[in-house]
Design a protein around this motif. Structure first.
Motif, short mmCIF file in Angstrom:
data_model
loop_
_atom_site.label_atom_id
_atom_site.label_comp_id
_atom_site.label_asym_id
_atom_site.label_seq_id
_atom_site.Cartn_x
_atom_site.Cartn_y
_atom_site.Cartn_z
N PRO A 84 8.04 94.40 23.12
CA PRO A 84 7.28 93.15 23.16
C PRO A 84 5.84 93.38 22.66
O PRO A 84 5.22 94.37 23.02
CB PRO A 84 7.29 92.76 24.64
CG PRO A 84 8.37 93.56 25.26
CD PRO A 84 8.53 94.80 24.44
N ASP A 85 5.36 92.48 21.84
CA ASP A 85 3.99 92.58 21.32
C ASP A 85 3.00 92.36 22.46
O ASP A 85 2.91 91.25 23.00
CB ASP A 85 3.78 91.55 20.21
CG ASP A 85 2.38 91.60 19.60
OD1 ASP A 85 1.54 92.40 20.06
OD2 ASP A 85 2.14 90.83 18.66
N CYS A 141 7.43 91.13 18.36
CA CYS A 141 7.71 92.52 18.72
C CYS A 141 6.80 93.46 17.92
O CYS A 141 6.20 93.07 16.92
CB CYS A 141 9.17 92.85 18.44
SG CYS A 141 9.66 92.56 16.73
N CYS A 186 10.96 97.28 15.19
CA CYS A 186 10.26 96.22 15.93
C CYS A 186 11.07 95.88 17.18
O CYS A 186 11.82 94.91 17.21
CB CYS A 186 10.08 95.00 15.03
SG CYS A 186 8.88 93.81 15.62
#
Length: 191
Positions: free
Chosen positions: A60-61, A68, A57
């Motif tokens: 950035p999401d 993440c 993870c």
């Protein structure tokens, strides 16, 4: 066996067919996809395979959660956008109530159809099945582990069993719109 269509047995015996014909075996939910079947013509184009490394993870999401996602998840989101356009999607979430969730690991995403907390209408249900079957058809390319939609679950490790009833895993009330994943398609990736 399938007869050219991707179909799913929905709860309460309702069968959603996204084009083509269906055998009586499929109507009961005993769908057995095979690796040799051709890509279905009634779902959007195949995804481009993710060939990057396992990242954890670390990215950035892109769905705006502030969390993440993994490299494979970021790739999958781009492929969904390409095939379907932008859909209301959320990935990273702490999910403190579910210690086994893939959301805090950046490898689980939810795509909403209709309004969260409500059972969707027929058009949103059909659109959700289209996406769910697209994930199933592209499981190897996108590293999909499992998909949950409309009280049903499909997993790559149990592909021969097709779409099975979803129990909520002891964490969710599978009879509720959100707990049973009636209002959103959930997809989890292997990495």
């Amino acid at each position: 066996m399938r007869t050219g269509a991707w179909a799913a047995a929905a709860p309460l015996g309702l069968v959603i067919l996204v084009g083509g014909a269906m055998s009586s075996t499929e109507a009961t939910g005993a769908v057995s996809p095979t690796a040799s079947r051709p890509y279905p013509t009634d779902v959007p184009a195949p995804a481009v395979p993710y060939e990057g490394p396992s990242t954890g993870c670390a990215l950035p999401d892109p769905t705006g959660t502030g969390g993440c996602v993994t490299g494979a998840t970021a790739w999958m989101l781009g492929q969904v956008d390409h095939a379907f356009g932008q859909l209301p999607t959320s990935c990273w979430d702490a999910h403190a109530w579910n210690p086994t969730s893939d959301h805090p690991r950046g490898k689980g995403c939810d795509v909403t159809f209709g309004r969260l907390g409500d059972f969707p209408g027929p058009a949103d249900t059909a659109r959700g099945w289209l996406l769910a079957h697209w994930f199933e058809a592209n499981a190897e390319a996108l590293h999909v582990s499992y998909v949950i939609w409309q009280g049903r679950i499909w997993s790559s490790s149990r592909d021969d069993e097709g779409w099975r009833a979803y129990s909520g895993g002891g964490v969710y009330d599978a009879s509720e719109p959100t707990g049973g994943h009636y209002d959103h398609v959930h997809v989890s990736l292997e990495d």
